[in-house]
Design a protein around this motif. Structure first.
Motif, PDB file in Angstrom:
ATOM      1  N   GLY A  33     -41.698 124.150 105.304  1.00 24.90           N
ATOM      2  CA  GLY A  33     -41.984 123.976 103.887  1.00 24.90           C
ATOM      3  C   GLY A  33     -40.690 123.953 103.102  1.00 24.90           C
ATOM      4  O   GLY A  33     -39.603 124.184 103.646  1.00 24.90           O
ATOM      5  N   LEU A  34     -40.789 123.672 101.815  1.00 24.18           N
ATOM      6  CA  LEU A  34     -39.629 123.604 100.932  1.00 24.18           C
ATOM      7  C   LEU A  34     -39.794 124.622  99.808  1.00 24.18           C
ATOM      8  O   LEU A  34     -40.883 124.753  99.242  1.00 24.18           O
ATOM      9  CB  LEU A  34     -39.468 122.207 100.340  1.00 24.18           C
ATOM     10  N   LEU A  35     -38.727 125.330  99.488  1.00 21.56           N
ATOM     11  CA  LEU A  35     -38.736 126.315  98.426  1.00 21.56           C
ATOM     12  C   LEU A  35     -37.567 126.008  97.496  1.00 21.56           C
ATOM     13  O   LEU A  35     -36.418 126.024  97.912  1.00 21.56           O
ATOM     14  CB  LEU A  35     -38.618 127.725  99.004  1.00 21.56           C
ATOM     15  N   PHE A  36     -37.880 125.674  96.242  1.00 21.93           N
ATOM     16  CA  PHE A  36     -36.874 125.262  95.273  1.00 21.93           C
ATOM     17  C   PHE A  36     -36.691 126.314  94.186  1.00 21.93           C
ATOM     18  O   PHE A  36     -37.671 126.786  93.613  1.00 21.93           O
ATOM     19  CB  PHE A  36     -37.282 123.948  94.588  1.00 21.93           C
ATOM     20  N   PHE A  56     -37.492 113.998  93.909  1.00 23.66           N
ATOM     21  CA  PHE A  56     -38.864 114.467  94.123  1.00 23.66           C
ATOM     22  C   PHE A  56     -39.829 113.321  94.386  1.00 23.66           C
ATOM     23  O   PHE A  56     -40.882 113.536  94.992  1.00 23.66           O
ATOM     24  CB  PHE A  56     -39.314 115.321  92.937  1.00 23.66           C
ATOM     25  N   LEU A  59     -40.423 113.038  97.994  1.00 23.22           N
ATOM     26  CA  LEU A  59     -41.131 114.131  98.658  1.00 23.22           C
ATOM     27  C   LEU A  59     -42.645 114.006  98.577  1.00 23.22           C
ATOM     28  O   LEU A  59     -43.356 114.845  99.123  1.00 23.22           O
ATOM     29  CB  LEU A  59     -40.706 115.473  98.045  1.00 23.22           C
ATOM     30  N   PHE A  66     -47.531 116.226  97.760  1.00 21.76           N
ATOM     31  CA  PHE A  66     -46.350 116.598  98.519  1.00 21.76           C
ATOM     32  C   PHE A  66     -46.588 116.398 100.010  1.00 21.76           C
ATOM     33  O   PHE A  66     -47.636 116.760 100.542  1.00 21.76           O
ATOM     34  CB  PHE A  66     -45.969 118.046  98.231  1.00 21.76           C
ATOM     35  N   THR A  70     -44.669 122.847  99.305  1.00 17.15           N
ATOM     36  CA  THR A  70     -43.526 122.998  98.404  1.00 17.15           C
ATOM     37  C   THR A  70     -43.825 124.068  97.370  1.00 17.15           C
ATOM     38  O   THR A  70     -44.891 124.068  96.755  1.00 17.15           O
ATOM     39  CB  THR A  70     -43.212 121.674  97.695  1.00 17.15           C
ATOM     40  N   GLN A 100     -48.184 126.765  93.120  1.00 14.51           N
ATOM     41  CA  GLN A 100     -46.880 126.426  93.681  1.00 14.51           C
ATOM     42  C   GLN A 100     -45.726 127.123  92.968  1.00 14.51           C
ATOM     43  O   GLN A 100     -44.570 126.932  93.334  1.00 14.51           O
ATOM     44  CB  GLN A 100     -46.650 124.907  93.602  1.00 14.51           C
TER      45      GLN A 100
END
Length: 244
Positions: A33-36, A56, A59, A66, A70, A100
Motif C-alpha cells: 500500500g501507499l502512505l502519503f 496521483f 495511481l 486507486f 492508499t 483514507q
C-alpha cells in the motif's frame, strides 16, 4: 469413438465458468500500500506542489479508483477527517474518502479510559465536534474555562475581568487535558492549562504544593516546528505545554 471425442473436447476446451484464468496485473490484489504525508509532500500551506496532481493520476484506474490501498496522514488537528478528505479531493482531482485520512487526533479513539472524564481541550477549529467524534463525552474549551474563571486570563488588559464568578466552586473538576493543535491565543491557553495542572483540575483551588504526577495531558502533535508557506520554520507554541 464418440465418447473419446467428447472426453477430449471437454479436456481440451473447458467451460469458462470452471477454468481459472490469470487476472490482469491491474486486477490482482495489491501486496503493498501507499502512505502519503500531506504537508510538505502534497501541499505547502494551501499551495499544491508541482506535479502532485499529475502523479496521483498515475495511481488511479480508468474508474478513478486507486490501484493500490492508499492512506493520507497529517499532523493537522484543527479539522474533521471528512473535511480533510474533501480538501484532498479538491486539490488532487481524485476522490479521497474519510476512511483514507488519518489525522493527528485519530489515535485518541483508542484512549477510551479518558472518554468519560471531564477534559479540557485546546486548539482551534471545531474542536468540540472533533472531541465528541472521537468519543469524548464531557469537554470544556479554554474559552469556556476562562468564562468560568474570569480572573485567570490577565495577559490581555482589554478583556480582563476582575469580578469572580459565583459558580467557580461548582465547576466540575477536570480530569485530563487534550491538546488538538496550536490555539489562536496561545498565552491564554498556556496560562489556563498550567492553572489546571497546578490545581489538580480545579483552578479556584490553590494547593500548597504542585501535584505530582499531574493530570494526564494528551498532545496530538509533538512537532516542535512547522513551516507551511514561510521561508523558515515556525515555532509550534503548543510545545510550551508539552515539554513542561
Amino acid at each position: 469413438t464418440r465418447n473419446h471425442v467428447t472426453q477430449t473436447a471437454t479436456k481440451s476446451y473447458p467451460s469458462p465458468a470452471t477454468k481459472s484464468y490469470p487476472l490482469p496485473a491491474t486486477k490482482r490484489q495489491a501486496q503493498f500500500g501507499l502512505l502519503f504525508d500531506i504537508d510538505g509532500v502534497i501541499v505547502r500551506g494551501r499551495k499544491i506542489l508541482p506535479h502532485a496532481v499529475e502523479t496521483f493520476q498515475k495511481l488511479i484506474d480508468t474508474n478513478g479508483k486507486f490501484r493500490v490501498p492508499t492512506v493520507f496522514v497529517t499532523n493537522a488537528g484543527n479539522t474533521m477527517r471528512h473535511k480533510k478528505a474533501q480538501q484532498l479531493t479538491d486539490w488532487l482531482g481524485v476522490e479521497i474518502t474519510e476512511q483514507q485520512v488519518v489525522m493527528s487526533h485519530s489515535p485518541l479513539r483508542m484512549f477510551r479510559q479518558f472518554h468519560e472524564k471531564h477534559c479540557l481541550i485546546s486548539g482551534q477549529g471545531p474542536i468540540v465536534d472533533i472531541a465528541k467524534g472521537l468519543g469524548f463525552t464531557k469537554v470544556t474549551t479554554v474559552d469556556q474555562l476562562r468564562n468560568c474563571f474570569p480572573t485567570l486570563d490577565a495577559v490581555d488588559h482589554k478583556r480582563r475581568n476582575h469580578v469572580p464568578c459565583a459558580f467557580e466552586r461548582y465547576f466540575p473538576r477536570i480530569g485530563a487535558v487534550v491538546l488538538f493543535g496550536e490555539p489562536v491565543r496561545w498565552e491564554t491557553s498556556l496560562q489556563l492549562i498550567l492553572d489546571v495542572l497546578m490545581s489538580n483540575g480545579l483552578p479556584c483551588e490553590s494547593l500548597p504544593t504542585a501535584p505530582y504526577p499531574h493530570l494526564p495531558l494528551l498532545a496530538c502533535n509533538m512537532d516542535l516546528q512547522w513551516m507551511a508557506e514561510a521561508c523558515m520554520p515556525r515555532l509550534c507554541d503548543r510545545l510550551c505545554v508539552c515539554h513542561l
